[in-house]
Write a protein that holds these residues in place. Structure first.
Motif, PDB file in Angstrom:
ATOM      1  N   ILE A 158     -16.110  14.847 -18.057  1.00 22.64           N
ATOM      2  CA  ILE A 158     -14.693  15.037 -18.336  1.00 22.64           C
ATOM      3  C   ILE A 158     -13.874  14.887 -17.053  1.00 22.64           C
ATOM      4  O   ILE A 158     -14.209  15.461 -16.013  1.00 22.64           O
ATOM      5  CB  ILE A 158     -14.449  16.426 -18.954  1.00 22.64           C
ATOM      6  N   TYR A 159     -12.802  14.096 -17.136  1.00 27.89           N
ATOM      7  CA  TYR A 159     -11.872  13.904 -16.025  1.00 27.89           C
ATOM      8  C   TYR A 159     -10.483  14.351 -16.481  1.00 27.89           C
ATOM      9  O   TYR A 159      -9.911  13.777 -17.410  1.00 27.89           O
ATOM     10  CB  TYR A 159     -11.806  12.438 -15.596  1.00 27.89           C
TER      11      TYR A 159
ATOM     12  N   ASN B   7     -12.795  15.949 -32.053  1.00 29.76           N
ATOM     13  CA  ASN B   7     -11.474  16.340 -31.564  1.00 29.76           C
ATOM     14  C   ASN B   7     -11.355  16.021 -30.083  1.00 29.76           C
ATOM     15  O   ASN B   7     -12.283  16.283 -29.304  1.00 29.76           O
ATOM     16  CB  ASN B   7     -11.244  17.841 -31.789  1.00 29.76           C
ATOM     17  N   CYS B   8     -10.237  15.453 -29.691  1.00 31.65           N
ATOM     18  CA  CYS B   8      -9.999  15.185 -28.270  1.00 31.65           C
ATOM     19  C   CYS B   8      -9.843  16.497 -27.509  1.00 31.65           C
ATOM     20  O   CYS B   8      -9.596  17.557 -28.097  1.00 31.65           O
ATOM     21  CB  CYS B   8      -8.743  14.326 -28.100  1.00 31.65           C
ATOM     22  N   ILE B   9      -9.968  16.426 -26.204  1.00 35.12           N
ATOM     23  CA  ILE B   9      -9.898  17.626 -25.366  1.00 35.12           C
ATOM     24  C   ILE B   9      -8.481  17.901 -24.880  1.00 35.12           C
ATOM     25  O   ILE B   9      -8.023  19.039 -24.870  1.00 35.12           O
ATOM     26  CB  ILE B   9     -10.859  17.481 -24.163  1.00 35.12           C
ATOM     27  N   PHE B  10      -7.747  16.836 -24.498  1.00 41.75           N
ATOM     28  CA  PHE B  10      -6.456  17.025 -23.844  1.00 41.75           C
ATOM     29  C   PHE B  10      -5.258  16.774 -24.761  1.00 41.75           C
ATOM     30  O   PHE B  10      -4.132  17.123 -24.396  1.00 41.75           O
ATOM     31  CB  PHE B  10      -6.353  16.085 -22.630  1.00 41.75           C
TER      32      PHE B  10
ATOM     33  N   LYS C 182       0.902   7.513 -21.148  1.00 45.91           N
ATOM     34  CA  LYS C 182       0.618   8.482 -20.087  1.00 45.91           C
ATOM     35  C   LYS C 182      -0.755   9.068 -20.345  1.00 45.91           C
ATOM     36  O   LYS C 182      -0.996   9.703 -21.380  1.00 45.91           O
ATOM     37  CB  LYS C 182       1.667   9.590 -20.081  1.00 45.91           C
ATOM     38  N   VAL C 183      -1.668   8.861 -19.423  1.00 43.13           N
ATOM     39  CA  VAL C 183      -3.048   9.312 -19.593  1.00 43.13           C
ATOM     40  C   VAL C 183      -3.144  10.805 -19.267  1.00 43.13           C
ATOM     41  O   VAL C 183      -2.691  11.251 -18.214  1.00 43.13           O
ATOM     42  CB  VAL C 183      -4.005   8.497 -18.703  1.00 43.13           C
ATOM     43  N   LYS C 184      -3.760  11.556 -20.163  1.00 43.43           N
ATOM     44  CA  LYS C 184      -3.940  12.992 -19.965  1.00 43.43           C
ATOM     45  C   LYS C 184      -5.350  13.340 -19.500  1.00 43.43           C
ATOM     46  O   LYS C 184      -5.583  14.414 -18.944  1.00 43.43           O
ATOM     47  CB  LYS C 184      -3.645  13.737 -21.272  1.00 43.43           C
ATOM     48  N   GLY C 185      -6.282  12.439 -19.741  1.00 42.65           N
ATOM     49  CA  GLY C 185      -7.652  12.679 -19.319  1.00 42.65           C
ATOM     50  C   GLY C 185      -8.577  11.588 -19.808  1.00 42.65           C
ATOM     51  O   GLY C 185      -8.204  10.744 -20.637  1.00 42.65           O
TER      52      GLY C 185
ATOM     53  N   ASN D  93      -5.883  16.838 -12.253  1.00 41.08           N
ATOM     54  CA  ASN D  93      -6.579  16.944 -10.970  1.00 41.08           C
ATOM     55  C   ASN D  93      -5.941  15.981  -9.966  1.00 41.08           C
ATOM     56  O   ASN D  93      -5.660  14.823 -10.284  1.00 41.08           O
ATOM     57  CB  ASN D  93      -8.065  16.608 -11.169  1.00 41.08           C
ATOM     58  N   ASN D  94      -5.725  16.449  -8.758  1.00 40.93           N
ATOM     59  CA  ASN D  94      -5.076  15.622  -7.727  1.00 40.93           C
ATOM     60  C   ASN D  94      -5.870  14.361  -7.397  1.00 40.93           C
ATOM     61  O   ASN D  94      -5.313  13.379  -6.900  1.00 40.93           O
ATOM     62  CB  ASN D  94      -4.870  16.444  -6.445  1.00 40.93           C
ATOM     63  N   TYR D  95      -7.181  14.393  -7.643  1.00 40.70           N
ATOM     64  CA  TYR D  95      -8.020  13.247  -7.296  1.00 40.70           C
ATOM     65  C   TYR D  95      -8.162  12.254  -8.457  1.00 40.70           C
ATOM     66  O   TYR D  95      -8.839  11.236  -8.328  1.00 40.70           O
ATOM     67  CB  TYR D  95      -9.413  13.729  -6.875  1.00 40.70           C
ATOM     68  N   PHE D  96      -7.521  12.569  -9.574  1.00 38.55           N
ATOM     69  CA  PHE D  96      -7.655  11.699 -10.755  1.00 38.55           C
ATOM     70  C   PHE D  96      -7.004  10.343 -10.509  1.00 38.55           C
ATOM     71  O   PHE D  96      -5.861  10.242 -10.073  1.00 38.55           O
ATOM     72  CB  PHE D  96      -6.997  12.354 -11.970  1.00 38.55           C
ATOM     73  N   ASP D  97      -7.760   9.282 -10.807  1.00 34.99           N
ATOM     74  CA  ASP D  97      -7.230   7.916 -10.711  1.00 34.99           C
ATOM     75  C   ASP D  97      -8.098   7.033 -11.599  1.00 34.99           C
ATOM     76  O   ASP D  97      -9.242   6.737 -11.263  1.00 34.99           O
ATOM     77  CB  ASP D  97      -7.253   7.409  -9.265  1.00 34.99           C
ATOM     78  N   LEU D  98      -7.550   6.625 -12.734  1.00 30.20           N
ATOM     79  CA  LEU D  98      -8.372   5.844 -13.675  1.00 30.20           C
ATOM     80  C   LEU D  98      -8.805   4.513 -13.086  1.00 30.20           C
ATOM     81  O   LEU D  98      -9.812   3.936 -13.499  1.00 30.20           O
ATOM     82  CB  LEU D  98      -7.649   5.663 -15.005  1.00 30.20           C
ATOM     83  N   ARG D  99      -8.081   4.023 -12.074  1.00 28.98           N
ATOM     84  CA  ARG D  99      -8.474   2.774 -11.402  1.00 28.98           C
ATOM     85  C   ARG D  99      -9.766   2.935 -10.617  1.00 28.98           C
ATOM     86  O   ARG D  99     -10.476   1.955 -10.358  1.00 28.98           O
ATOM     87  CB  ARG D  99      -7.350   2.307 -10.464  1.00 28.98           C
ATOM     88  N   LYS D 100     -10.087   4.189 -10.242  1.00 26.82           N
ATOM     89  CA  LYS D 100     -11.324   4.457  -9.500  1.00 26.82           C
ATOM     90  C   LYS D 100     -12.437   4.983 -10.404  1.00 26.82           C
ATOM     91  O   LYS D 100     -13.603   4.976 -10.012  1.00 26.82           O
ATOM     92  CB  LYS D 100     -11.037   5.461  -8.381  1.00 26.82           C
ATOM     93  N   ILE D 101     -12.055   5.423 -11.597  1.00 24.49           N
ATOM     94  CA  ILE D 101     -13.050   5.941 -12.538  1.00 24.49           C
ATOM     95  C   ILE D 101     -13.675   4.809 -13.354  1.00 24.49           C
ATOM     96  O   ILE D 101     -14.892   4.776 -13.566  1.00 24.49           O
ATOM     97  CB  ILE D 101     -12.410   6.979 -13.481  1.00 24.49           C
TER      98      ILE D 101
END
Length: 503
Positions: free
Chosen positions: A134-135, A262-265, A318-321, A139-147
């Motif tokens: 789960i991402y 069910n989604c988490i976010f 807008k991505v929530k997770g 989180n300050n380190y969240f970046d879907l371009r790096k995930i």
């Protein structure tokens, strides 16, 4: 359409034991003609698309290209734990193996699934496969371009794209109305995606309804799925009316319901056995230029083989997770390739076959949405004439096809002794059973497809609006009363294998 409530049947025993992407791969992994893996380093930026173009892209990709095996790239530069799968659905033969039918009957098989739907269900398992990792976007380190190791095809692409993200959402006004469909998703920032809607898509209607109330639309973006889900989701109206949940067709294909979680976010559902799920919201009254980062004026290679123009104003997700399986597989495709052809074309075949079967039983034997039209613009209908009245009924079938699938541009009618999947055979029929002045029907001024560059006032000054065209029926069938004059040379059947064995 019928609803199948049978939990177990003879059909189920004949199906491959597939319930997700990984079991789909297992079905073909021992056949090097259908599947290969590589540890050779690959850059997802331009290089992967360039490589797969030569190996198995096919479709309307500029030559040289071909239909080849699906590939998993296991050594992605910049993503040490990632895997990228491309081309799983880029072969009718491969799809047939995964769905348990022959490649030439895929459209008919899908039509049968549409008639025997099984709705999805909420999974009862506590450990949800798609939520093993789960991402949180907070989180300050969240970046879907790096995930996620998303790809770009060319140096003019607007950015990295998610090409096989199946969006699941509900009608804001009537929550029981659900839709799933694939849309063009460009990564714009660490937690934002732009989304492109072709005209008339049901999720776009959901979005507009929510926006009128100033509300966002919760969506899950599901990546890495059983091909039955992707293909079943590509039906369009009128075969699947507004609010119809196409996951029911995937259930029909597998003879068991697709499991949701069910989604988490966000308050939404996701496909429980997806490899990757992006949870987000389409924001109201927010727009972004598709090439906001690249400024190239281009989007990505589109299904007809041309570079698409960047849309200047697209809605924003807008991505929530993000949630994924352990060691997830990011599934993608090459925009104009055979994979897109099959995703669009097989449901097109099923839709036309179903309506013709209902309207003129026994006349249309099979349908092929040809690769050269990207699975959308060209359909070949195989006709079996039973009497002289069927000369006109064959053309009526073509009109039915145009009514069922509005993006069709050209239709070729052929007899039952022609192999509709063999282009040379179809063109032979056109040379010997067709005369342009009496066997061509033009229908001008009809809505077509906005991504066809010839459907524009710039190409044809008689057209007032982009996405309008003249639709054409090419009747390459023999008049019923002349059938005895058009009998193909018959050869005695023989087994050639003894002559093919070498010492």
């Amino acid at each position: 359409m019928k609803k199948n409530n049978t939990k177990y049947s003879k059909i189920d025993s004949l199906l491959p034991k597939i319930n997700d992407l990984r079991s789909s791969i297992k079905c073909i992994e021992n056949d090097p003609n259908q599947y290969i893996e590589t540890d050779h380093p690959i850059n997802p930026i331009q290089e992967l698309a360039r490589v797969y173009r030569h190996i198995g892209a096919g479709g309307t990709v500029s030559r040289p290209t071909k239909i080849g095996p699906a590939m998993i790239f296991k050594n992605i530069k910049g993503f040490p734990n990632a895997r990228i799968l491309v081309g799983l659905m880029a072969s009718r033969e491969r799809i047939g193996k995964i769905l348990g039918v022959t490649s030439n009957t895929l459209g008919i098989h899908l039509a049968q699934a549409r008639e025997n739907i099984i709705p999805p269900v909420l999974t009862k398992t506590k450990k949800i496969p798609c939520q093993e990792i789960i991402y949180d976007a907070k989180n300050n380190y969240f970046d879907l371009r790096k995930i996620l190791p998303t790809i770009t095809n060319t140096n003019k692409d607007a950015g990295p794209y998610l090409c096989l993200g199946l969006i699941l959402t509900n009608n804001h006004l009537k929550p029981k109305q659900t839709d799933v469909s694939i849309h063009r998703l460009c990564i714009q920032s660490k937690d934002e995606l732009s989304i492109f809607f072709a005209p008339g898509r049901h999720i776009e209607i959901f979005r507009k309804q929510a926006e009128k109330q100033g509300k966002s639309l919760a969506v899950s973006i599901n990546i890495g799925l059983d091909p039955a889900i992707y293909i079943g989701a590509q039906f369009e109206a009128p075969t699947t009316p507004f609010g119809f949940n196409e996951l029911s067709i995937a259930g029909g294909l597998r003879n068991k319901p697709i499991e949701l979680a069910n989604c988490i976010f966000i308050k939404q559902k996701a496909i429980a056995k997806a490899e990757i799920v992006i949870e987000g919201e389409i924001l109201p009254n927010i727009r972004i230029s598709e090439d906001n980062n690249s400024k190239t004026g281009k989007a990505m290679p589109e299904f007809l083989g041309y570079m698409g123009k960047a849309n200047p104003s697209l809605p924003v997700i807008k991505v929530k997770g993000i949630t994924t399986r352990q060691n997830p597989i990011l599934q993608t495709l090459i925009g104009p390739g055979e994979e897109h052809v099959n995703l669009s074309g097989i449901p097109t075949e099923a839709s036309i076959y179903l309506k013709c079967k209902d309207s003129i039983p026994g006349l249309v034997k099979n349908v092929y949405a040809h690769s050269s039209g990207g699975g959308k613009l060209l359909a070949i209908l195989q006709i079996s004439k039973r009497n002289s009245n069927d000369d006109g009924m064959a053309r009526q079938a073509a009109l039915i096809a145009l009514a069922v699938y509005r993006e069709l541009k050209n239709i070729i009618l052929i007899d039952e002794d022609i192999d509709l999947f063999d282009t040379n055979d179809v063109l032979w029929a056109m040379q010997t059973r067709y005369s342009g002045d009496i066997d061509t029907i033009f229908i001008p001024g009809i809505t077509g497809h906005i991504l066809d560059p010839s459907q524009s006032p710039m190409y044809n000054n008689k057209i007032q609006k982009k996405g309008t065209t003249t639709k054409t029926i090419f009747d390459c069938t023999v008049p019923y009363n002349l059938k005895k004059e058009f009998i193909r040379t018959k050869f005695k059947k023989i087994n050639p294998n003894p002559w093919l064995k070498h010492k």
